[in-house]
Enzyme design. Structure first.
Site, PDB file in Angstrom:
ATOM      1  N   ASP A  36       0.892  -1.270  -0.005  1.00  0.00           N
ATOM      2  CA  ASP A  36       0.056   0.029   0.085  1.00  0.00           C
ATOM      3  C   ASP A  36       0.940   1.116   0.106  1.00  0.00           C
ATOM      4  O   ASP A  36       1.856   1.174   0.610  1.00  0.00           O
ATOM      5  CB  ASP A  36      -0.792  -0.150   1.353  1.00  0.00           C
ATOM      6  CG  ASP A  36      -2.023   1.036   1.181  1.00  0.00           C
ATOM      7  OD1 ASP A  36      -1.751   2.349   1.136  1.00  0.00           O
ATOM      8  OD2 ASP A  36      -3.172   0.596   1.032  1.00  0.00           O
ATOM      9  N   HIS A  82      -9.826  -4.692  -4.611  1.00  0.00           N
ATOM     10  CA  HIS A  82      -8.804  -4.913  -3.800  1.00  0.00           C
ATOM     11  C   HIS A  82      -9.020  -5.253  -2.575  1.00  0.00           C
ATOM     12  O   HIS A  82      -9.842  -4.800  -1.823  1.00  0.00           O
ATOM     13  CB  HIS A  82      -7.617  -3.950  -4.102  1.00  0.00           C
ATOM     14  CG  HIS A  82      -7.904  -2.525  -3.686  1.00  0.00           C
ATOM     15  ND1 HIS A  82      -9.130  -1.641  -4.257  1.00  0.00           N
ATOM     16  CD2 HIS A  82      -7.791  -1.826  -2.381  1.00  0.00           C
ATOM     17  CE1 HIS A  82      -9.185  -0.306  -3.363  1.00  0.00           C
ATOM     18  NE2 HIS A  82      -8.445  -0.187  -2.254  1.00  0.00           N
ATOM     19  N   LEU A  83      -8.194  -6.220  -2.108  1.00  0.00           N
ATOM     20  CA  LEU A  83      -8.372  -6.580  -0.624  1.00  0.00           C
ATOM     21  C   LEU A  83      -7.097  -6.187   0.180  1.00  0.00           C
ATOM     22  O   LEU A  83      -6.081  -6.126  -0.477  1.00  0.00           O
ATOM     23  CB  LEU A  83      -8.184  -8.130  -0.537  1.00  0.00           C
ATOM     24  CG  LEU A  83      -8.246  -8.538   0.801  1.00  0.00           C
ATOM     25  CD1 LEU A  83      -9.510  -8.414   1.617  1.00  0.00           C
ATOM     26  CD2 LEU A  83      -7.933 -10.100   0.813  1.00  0.00           C
TER      27      LEU A  83
END
Length: 136
Positions: A33, A101-102
């Site tokens: 991220d 997205h996870l």
């Protein structure tokens, strides 16, 4: 696979963006991220452009199961504390990127105050994979 011009996650999946990829297969790409909430914070992104978790249907059940599996696998392989994991999806309209997205985060207990709010499960804005599965 459906790709959307201008989608940053589609660009990453196609190798058109210089993002550090930590895992890639025929269905998913995983990368850190850009604003990590903890030591390990990865996004598991589908190659297929699905706008968000709310768009998933019964046909996507195995896709969600594989998202979870890949998220846990990447965390484990990267040395994350597997007893302190947070997995989840931002729920529309609270998702900033319109591409499924996870989030896979560990250790969840080390998240700062703001991250604890942003990635707080069971809220209007962040839901667990189990919640998503219950809706399929």
């Amino acid at each position: 696979m459906t790709q959307v011009p201008g989608c940053v996650f589609c660009r990453i999946c196609n190798g058109q963006d210089p993002t550090e990829v930590v895992y890639k297969d025929d269905e998913f790409v995983v990368f850190p991220d850009i604003k990590p909430a903890s030591k390990h914070h990865y996004l598991i992104v589908t190659h297929e452009h699905i706008p968000n978790a709310k768009q998933l249907t019964q046909e996507h059940k195995s896709l969600v199961e594989r998202l979870i599996q890949v998220g846990r696998q990447v965390l484990s392989e990267r040395g994350a504390d597997m007893t302190d994991v947070r997995l989840g999806f931002h729920w529309p309209p609270f998702n900033s990127i319109q591409h499924l997205h996870l989030h896979a985060i560990s250790p969840a207990s080390n998240m700062g105050f703001a991250s604890r709010l942003i990635f707080r499960p069971g809220t209007w804005w962040f839901v667990s994979p189990e919640y998503v599965m219950s809706r399929l």
